[in-house]
Design a protein around this motif. Structure first.
Motif, PDB file in Angstrom:
ATOM      1  N   LEU A  14      -5.256   1.106  -4.875  1.00 42.77           N
ATOM      2  CA  LEU A  14      -5.259   0.927  -3.419  1.00 42.77           C
ATOM      3  C   LEU A  14      -6.501   0.193  -2.920  1.00 42.77           C
ATOM      4  O   LEU A  14      -6.508  -0.341  -1.804  1.00 42.77           O
ATOM      5  N   ILE A  44       2.286   1.775  -3.483  1.00 43.23           N
ATOM      6  CA  ILE A  44       1.265   2.278  -4.412  1.00 43.23           C
ATOM      7  C   ILE A  44       1.059   3.777  -4.203  1.00 43.23           C
ATOM      8  O   ILE A  44       0.997   4.557  -5.167  1.00 43.23           O
ATOM      9  N   ARG A  45       0.966   4.186  -2.947  1.00 46.92           N
ATOM     10  CA  ARG A  45       0.798   5.615  -2.663  1.00 46.92           C
ATOM     11  C   ARG A  45       1.979   6.422  -3.202  1.00 46.92           C
ATOM     12  O   ARG A  45       1.796   7.508  -3.757  1.00 46.92           O
ATOM     13  N   ARG A  46       3.175   5.880  -3.039  1.00 44.65           N
ATOM     14  CA  ARG A  46       4.368   6.600  -3.467  1.00 44.65           C
ATOM     15  C   ARG A  46       4.401   6.764  -4.985  1.00 44.65           C
ATOM     16  O   ARG A  46       4.735   7.824  -5.505  1.00 44.65           O
ATOM     17  N   GLY A  65       0.062   7.655  -6.165  1.00 41.43           N
ATOM     18  CA  GLY A  65      -0.666   8.714  -5.481  1.00 41.43           C
ATOM     19  C   GLY A  65      -1.676   8.176  -4.483  1.00 41.43           C
ATOM     20  O   GLY A  65      -2.101   7.015  -4.567  1.00 41.43           O
ATOM     21  N   PRO A  66      -2.099   9.010  -3.533  1.00 34.05           N
ATOM     22  CA  PRO A  66      -2.972   8.559  -2.446  1.00 34.05           C
ATOM     23  C   PRO A  66      -4.414   8.281  -2.866  1.00 34.05           C
ATOM     24  O   PRO A  66      -5.178   7.719  -2.084  1.00 34.05           O
ATOM     25  N   LEU A  67      -4.791   8.674  -4.081  1.00 31.62           N
ATOM     26  CA  LEU A  67      -6.157   8.434  -4.541  1.00 31.62           C
ATOM     27  C   LEU A  67      -6.232   7.352  -5.611  1.00 31.62           C
ATOM     28  O   LEU A  67      -7.258   7.189  -6.270  1.00 31.62           O
ATOM     29  N   SER A  68      -5.162   6.601  -5.784  1.00 30.97           N
ATOM     30  CA  SER A  68      -5.117   5.595  -6.838  1.00 30.97           C
ATOM     31  C   SER A  68      -6.143   4.488  -6.619  1.00 30.97           C
ATOM     32  O   SER A  68      -6.329   3.998  -5.501  1.00 30.97           O
ATOM     33  N   LEU A 114     -12.145   5.545  -1.632  1.00 30.44           N
ATOM     34  CA  LEU A 114     -11.348   5.484  -2.856  1.00 30.44           C
ATOM     35  C   LEU A 114     -12.155   4.890  -4.006  1.00 30.44           C
ATOM     36  O   LEU A 114     -12.016   5.319  -5.163  1.00 30.44           O
ATOM     37  N   ILE A 125       0.837  -1.208   0.000  1.00 28.91           N
ATOM     38  CA  ILE A 125       0.000   0.000   0.000  1.00 28.91           C
ATOM     39  C   ILE A 125       0.866   1.250   0.000  1.00 28.91           C
ATOM     40  O   ILE A 125       0.598   2.221  -0.718  1.00 28.91           O
ATOM     41  N   ALA A 126       1.937   1.237   0.795  1.00 23.91           N
ATOM     42  CA  ALA A 126       2.848   2.388   0.849  1.00 23.91           C
ATOM     43  C   ALA A 126       3.504   2.638  -0.512  1.00 23.91           C
ATOM     44  O   ALA A 126       3.652   3.794  -0.948  1.00 23.91           O
ATOM     45  N   ARG A 185     -11.889   3.498   4.203  1.00 24.54           N
ATOM     46  CA  ARG A 185     -10.912   4.094   3.290  1.00 24.54           C
ATOM     47  C   ARG A 185     -11.035   3.490   1.897  1.00 24.54           C
ATOM     48  O   ARG A 185     -10.981   4.201   0.885  1.00 24.54           O
TER      49      ARG A 185
END
Length: 201
Positions: free
Chosen positions: A63, A52-54, A57-60, A93, A49-50, A89
């Motif tokens: 996730l 993917i965010r990196r 992005g946090p809205l992908s 998303l 998850i970390a 969460r």
């Protein structure tokens, strides 16, 4: 063991933080979860998850699935507050990426339902079941007989929480809809009639 080897080789070829590592990491987490190795599965899910965010992005939308699996893991291990938070969460998303009436959100809502049941919050659990019927009605049309399974699912939920009159009402509405659109002799009515009989019993 095979998943661990794939992950090791991928990290060796691309580096530990490369986006190519995400899929092998999540595959390993899934294998560990199914094997009952909940702690390492959670660690690898969080690492995936970390990443993917990196990279995305946090809205992908990428996730959504790992968060849903993480929610199930929390539910399985009795961490109900964390399960509800994680499913929430994932649902947010889902809405951001797919809209408010997509059918992909229904398993997430079921996860939220079970989380709130475990937290003795039947009102909140019921909300996520009733919302599913409205979603299907908006997707398919309020008079579409294909919404009957959604009526039946809500009816089964009402039976589960001993709201028997509401359960009867859902089965009756579904049956009326199918009679009006498919005819009295439609075999599509059978499941609903059997469910209705169980409620009456």
């Amino acid at each position: 063991a095979a998943a661990q080897q794939v992950l090791r080789l991928t990290r060796q070829d691309f580096g530990p933080e490369a986006p190519d590592v995400i899929d092998p990491l999540l595959a390993l987490a899934d294998a560990q979860w199914r094997d009952g190795q909940t702690k390492p599965a959670e660690q690898n899910l969080l690492a995936g998850i970390a990443l993917i965010r990196r990279h995305a992005g946090p809205l992908s939308a990428d996730l959504i699935e790992p968060l849903t699996i993480l929610g199930r893991l929390h539910l399985q291990t009795g961490r109900y507050d964390e399960a509800a938070e994680t499913f929430d969460r994932a649902l947010r998303l889902n809405h951001v990426n797919l809209g408010f009436t997509n059918s992909d959100q229904l398993p997430i809502m079921d996860g939220l339902t079970e989380s709130y049941v475990s937290l003795d919050n039947i009102e909140e659990a019921t909300f996520f079941q009733t919302a599913q019927l409205e979603i299907q009605q908006r997707r398919l049309g309020i008079d579409n007989p294909e919404t009957a399974p959604a009526y039946h699912k809500l009816a089964r939920w009402y039976r589960r929480v001993m709201m028997y009159e509401d359960s009867v009402l859902m089965y009756q509405r579904a049956d009326r809809l199918m009679r009006e659109t498919l005819g009295d002799a439609s075999p599509a009515r059978i499941d609903g009639l059997k469910g209705l009989a169980l409620v009456y019993e």
